[in-house]
Design a protein around this motif. Sequence first.
Motif, PDB file in Angstrom:
ATOM      1  N   ILE A 146      40.175  23.290  52.939  1.00  0.00           N
ATOM      2  CA  ILE A 146      40.479  23.926  51.656  1.00  0.00           C
ATOM      3  C   ILE A 146      41.212  25.232  51.951  1.00  0.00           C
ATOM      4  CG2 ILE A 146      39.527  24.942  49.553  1.00  0.00           C
ATOM      5  CD1 ILE A 146      37.195  23.004  49.781  1.00  0.00           C
ATOM      6  N   ALA A 147      42.434  25.334  51.470  1.00  0.00           N
ATOM      7  CA  ALA A 147      43.266  26.522  51.696  1.00  0.00           C
ATOM      8  C   ALA A 147      43.197  27.411  50.461  1.00  0.00           C
ATOM      9  CB  ALA A 147      44.706  26.094  51.943  1.00  0.00           C
ATOM     10  N   ILE A 148      42.905  28.693  50.685  1.00  0.00           N
ATOM     11  CA  ILE A 148      42.835  29.634  49.555  1.00  0.00           C
ATOM     12  C   ILE A 148      43.742  30.829  49.854  1.00  0.00           C
ATOM     13  CG2 ILE A 148      41.339  31.060  48.118  1.00  0.00           C
ATOM     14  CD1 ILE A 148      39.028  29.296  48.775  1.00  0.00           C
ATOM     15  N   ASP A 149      44.777  30.989  49.071  1.00  0.00           N
ATOM     16  CA  ASP A 149      45.679  32.118  49.264  1.00  0.00           C
ATOM     17  C   ASP A 149      45.640  33.040  48.062  1.00  0.00           C
ATOM     18  OD1 ASP A 149      46.951  31.528  51.851  1.00  0.00           O
ATOM     19  OD2 ASP A 149      47.622  29.696  50.837  1.00  0.00           O
ATOM     20  N   GLY A 150      46.182  34.239  48.255  1.00  0.00           N
ATOM     21  CA  GLY A 150      46.252  35.181  47.146  1.00  0.00           C
ATOM     22  C   GLY A 150      46.325  36.600  47.651  1.00  0.00           C
ATOM     23  N   PRO A 151      46.625  37.551  46.749  1.00  0.00           N
ATOM     24  CA  PRO A 151      46.771  38.949  47.152  1.00  0.00           C
ATOM     25  C   PRO A 151      45.428  39.641  47.390  1.00  0.00           C
ATOM     26  CG  PRO A 151      47.137  38.729  44.795  1.00  0.00           C
ATOM     27  CD  PRO A 151      46.946  37.328  45.331  1.00  0.00           C
ATOM     28  N   ALA A 152      45.498  40.871  47.894  1.00  0.00           N
ATOM     29  CA  ALA A 152      44.297  41.668  48.181  1.00  0.00           C
ATOM     30  C   ALA A 152      43.504  41.897  46.895  1.00  0.00           C
ATOM     31  CB  ALA A 152      44.710  43.021  48.767  1.00  0.00           C
ATOM     32  N   ALA A 153      42.175  41.880  47.035  1.00  0.00           N
ATOM     33  CA  ALA A 153      41.246  42.173  45.922  1.00  0.00           C
ATOM     34  C   ALA A 153      41.384  41.201  44.745  1.00  0.00           C
ATOM     35  CB  ALA A 153      41.388  43.621  45.430  1.00  0.00           C
ATOM     36  N   SER A 154      41.868  40.004  45.023  1.00  0.00           N
ATOM     37  CA  SER A 154      41.980  38.991  43.965  1.00  0.00           C
ATOM     38  C   SER A 154      40.657  38.263  43.769  1.00  0.00           C
ATOM     39  CB  SER A 154      43.062  37.967  44.319  1.00  0.00           C
ATOM     40  OG  SER A 154      42.743  37.319  45.538  1.00  0.00           O
ATOM     41  N   GLY A 155      39.759  38.380  44.743  1.00  0.00           N
ATOM     42  CA  GLY A 155      38.482  37.672  44.697  1.00  0.00           C
ATOM     43  C   GLY A 155      38.493  36.442  45.587  1.00  0.00           C
ATOM     44  N   LYS A 156      39.544  36.252  46.365  1.00  0.00           N
ATOM     45  CA  LYS A 156      39.636  35.024  47.164  1.00  0.00           C
ATOM     46  C   LYS A 156      38.622  34.982  48.310  1.00  0.00           C
ATOM     47  CE  LYS A 156      43.326  36.346  50.355  1.00  0.00           C
ATOM     48  NZ  LYS A 156      43.143  37.800  50.195  1.00  0.00           N
ATOM     49  N   GLY A 157      38.308  36.140  48.882  1.00  0.00           N
ATOM     50  CA  GLY A 157      37.344  36.163  49.992  1.00  0.00           C
ATOM     51  C   GLY A 157      35.948  35.789  49.513  1.00  0.00           C
ATOM     52  N   THR A 158      35.536  36.374  48.390  1.00  0.00           N
ATOM     53  CA  THR A 158      34.223  36.070  47.817  1.00  0.00           C
ATOM     54  C   THR A 158      34.142  34.586  47.491  1.00  0.00           C
ATOM     55  OG1 THR A 158      34.208  38.261  46.836  1.00  0.00           O
ATOM     56  CG2 THR A 158      32.666  36.662  45.906  1.00  0.00           C
ATOM     57  N   LEU A 159      35.196  34.076  46.878  1.00  0.00           N
ATOM     58  CA  LEU A 159      35.224  32.659  46.511  1.00  0.00           C
ATOM     59  C   LEU A 159      35.184  31.775  47.762  1.00  0.00           C
ATOM     60  CD1 LEU A 159      35.611  30.241  44.631  1.00  0.00           C
ATOM     61  CD2 LEU A 159      38.092  30.606  44.835  1.00  0.00           C
ATOM     62  N   ALA A 166      42.837  20.554  49.596  1.00  0.00           N
ATOM     63  CA  ALA A 166      42.901  21.271  48.312  1.00  0.00           C
ATOM     64  C   ALA A 166      43.501  22.642  48.582  1.00  0.00           C
ATOM     65  CB  ALA A 166      41.501  21.411  47.721  1.00  0.00           C
ATOM     66  N   LYS A 167      44.331  23.092  47.644  1.00  0.00           N
ATOM     67  CA  LYS A 167      44.959  24.410  47.785  1.00  0.00           C
ATOM     68  C   LYS A 167      44.719  25.219  46.520  1.00  0.00           C
ATOM     69  CE  LYS A 167      48.743  22.467  50.482  1.00  0.00           C
ATOM     70  NZ  LYS A 167      50.189  22.291  50.577  1.00  0.00           N
ATOM     71  N   LEU A 168      44.196  26.417  46.720  1.00  0.00           N
ATOM     72  CA  LEU A 168      43.972  27.303  45.581  1.00  0.00           C
ATOM     73  C   LEU A 168      44.799  28.562  45.796  1.00  0.00           C
ATOM     74  CD1 LEU A 168      40.058  27.139  45.369  1.00  0.00           C
ATOM     75  CD2 LEU A 168      41.704  25.713  44.171  1.00  0.00           C
ATOM     76  N   PHE A 169      45.349  29.108  44.728  1.00  0.00           N
ATOM     77  CA  PHE A 169      45.995  30.414  44.798  1.00  0.00           C
ATOM     78  C   PHE A 169      45.260  31.300  43.810  1.00  0.00           C
ATOM     79  CE2 PHE A 169      49.138  33.729  44.115  1.00  0.00           C
ATOM     80  CZ  PHE A 169      49.624  33.935  45.407  1.00  0.00           C
ATOM     81  N   VAL A 170      44.551  32.295  44.348  1.00  0.00           N
ATOM     82  CA  VAL A 170      43.685  33.141  43.531  1.00  0.00           C
ATOM     83  C   VAL A 170      44.379  34.482  43.321  1.00  0.00           C
ATOM     84  CG1 VAL A 170      41.404  34.219  43.419  1.00  0.00           C
ATOM     85  CG2 VAL A 170      41.670  31.985  44.506  1.00  0.00           C
ATOM     86  N   THR A 171      44.567  34.848  42.073  1.00  0.00           N
ATOM     87  CA  THR A 171      45.314  36.079  41.818  1.00  0.00           C
ATOM     88  C   THR A 171      44.693  36.851  40.659  1.00  0.00           C
ATOM     89  OG1 THR A 171      47.549  36.949  41.489  1.00  0.00           O
ATOM     90  CG2 THR A 171      46.995  34.943  40.271  1.00  0.00           C
ATOM     91  N   ALA A 172      45.210  38.053  40.410  1.00  0.00           N
ATOM     92  CA  ALA A 172      44.795  38.876  39.263  1.00  0.00           C
ATOM     93  C   ALA A 172      45.855  39.955  39.122  1.00  0.00           C
ATOM     94  CB  ALA A 172      43.423  39.516  39.507  1.00  0.00           C
ATOM     95  N   SER A 173      45.910  40.594  37.971  1.00  0.00           N
ATOM     96  CA  SER A 173      46.929  41.629  37.779  1.00  0.00           C
ATOM     97  C   SER A 173      46.696  42.762  38.782  1.00  0.00           C
ATOM     98  CB  SER A 173      46.869  42.180  36.353  1.00  0.00           C
ATOM     99  OG  SER A 173      45.713  42.985  36.223  1.00  0.00           O
ATOM    100  N   PHE A 224      34.173  30.670  40.666  1.00  0.00           N
ATOM    101  CA  PHE A 224      33.555  29.610  41.473  1.00  0.00           C
ATOM    102  C   PHE A 224      33.607  28.275  40.724  1.00  0.00           C
ATOM    103  CE2 PHE A 224      29.406  27.685  43.086  1.00  0.00           C
ATOM    104  CZ  PHE A 224      29.925  27.314  44.317  1.00  0.00           C
ATOM    105  N   ALA A 225      33.265  28.320  39.425  1.00  0.00           N
ATOM    106  CA  ALA A 225      33.263  27.094  38.613  1.00  0.00           C
ATOM    107  C   ALA A 225      34.678  26.497  38.538  1.00  0.00           C
ATOM    108  CB  ALA A 225      32.735  27.391  37.212  1.00  0.00           C
ATOM    109  N   ALA A 226      35.679  27.353  38.350  1.00  0.00           N
ATOM    110  CA  ALA A 226      37.066  26.865  38.273  1.00  0.00           C
ATOM    111  C   ALA A 226      37.486  26.248  39.604  1.00  0.00           C
ATOM    112  CB  ALA A 226      38.001  28.021  37.906  1.00  0.00           C
ATOM    113  N   VAL A 231      38.613  21.562  43.366  1.00  0.00           N
ATOM    114  CA  VAL A 231      38.439  20.825  44.625  1.00  0.00           C
ATOM    115  C   VAL A 231      37.628  19.543  44.425  1.00  0.00           C
ATOM    116  CG1 VAL A 231      38.617  22.962  45.978  1.00  0.00           C
ATOM    117  CG2 VAL A 231      36.354  22.026  45.480  1.00  0.00           C
ATOM    118  N   GLY A 232      37.232  19.300  43.179  1.00  0.00           N
ATOM    119  CA  GLY A 232      36.549  18.043  42.875  1.00  0.00           C
ATOM    120  C   GLY A 232      35.134  17.973  43.406  1.00  0.00           C
ATOM    121  N   ALA A 233      34.471  19.146  43.493  1.00  0.00           N
ATOM    122  CA  ALA A 233      33.084  19.144  43.980  1.00  0.00           C
ATOM    123  C   ALA A 233      32.124  19.322  42.807  1.00  0.00           C
ATOM    124  CB  ALA A 233      32.879  20.270  44.982  1.00  0.00           C
TER     125      ALA A 233
END
Length: 218
Positions: free
Chosen positions: A8-21, A134-141, A204-206, A211-213
Motif C-alpha cells: 500500500i503506497a501512501i503519498d502526500g505533503p508534510a502534515a497531511s496526516g499520511k504518517g498517522t494513517l 493500492a495507492k493513496l494520496f493524502v493531502t490538506a490545504s 482511516f475509514a476513507a 484499500v478494500g479492507a
Amino acid sequence: MSGKARVIAIDGPAASGKGTLARRLAEHLGYAYLDSGLLYRAVGVRTIEAGGDPSDPAAAVAAARALAVEDLEGRELRGDEAAVAASKVAAIPSVRQALLAFQRDFVADPPGAAPGAVVDGRDIGTVVCPEADAKLFVTASVEVRARRRLKELRERGLEAIHSRVLRDMKERDARDSGRTVAPMEPAEDAYVIDTSDLDPDGVFAAALEAVGARNPLG
Ligand code: DC
C-alpha cells in the motif's frame, strides 16, 4: 514469506496526516511500515554531521550510500532542521537512486515475514512502487497543515509562530513538487483523500474503503 507481499503506497505533503494513517493501516492489516521520509532525513542529518552541505550532490550521495538501518532512529530526525536538510538531499537524483534499492527490498521482503507493507512518502505510488496494490494520496490545504504543525511544535514545548511555519511549509511544498526528479504528485490511479475537514478516524475509514479492507470502526 511465501507469495507476493501486498503493498500500500501512501503519498502526500508534510502534515497531511499520511504518517498517522500509514502507521494505523499497517497495524490494522498486520503489515510492516516504512516511513520513507526518515531515509531522506537520515541522509540530510548524516551529511551535516560529516561537515557537508545537504545541497551538495557529492556529500549527500556519500551519506546515502553509507546509510544503515541504525541511522533511522534518533529524535533529531524528527526536527525541522532534519526536514529542511531532507528536502534538499531529496532533490538530488543520485541520492534518490541510492535509496531506491533500500525501499524496494523492504516491500519485496517485509520485515517480520509480514504479508504486506505500507510505505509512505512523496513518490511511492509514482516511482518506488508503481505496481502497488493500492495507492493513496493524502493531502490538506497548506493553511490547515501549517496549523497542525504549529500545534505539534508547541505541544513539544517549542516556540513557533504561525507566519514562519506557514512560510516554511510553502517553501518545502515548492521544493518537493517542483523538483525535476520524482516530484511529489498523485499517481494517476491514486485515491485522493483531503484531510482538511476530517479527523483521524474519518481519514482511516476513507482509507480502509479505498484499500478494500474491513472497517473495525463500524
Ligand atoms: O515526510 P517527511 O516530512 O519526513 O519527508 C522529509 C523530506 O523528504 C520531504 O521534504 C520530502 C522528502 N521525501 C521525498 O522526497 N520522497 C519520499 N518518498 C519521502 C520524503
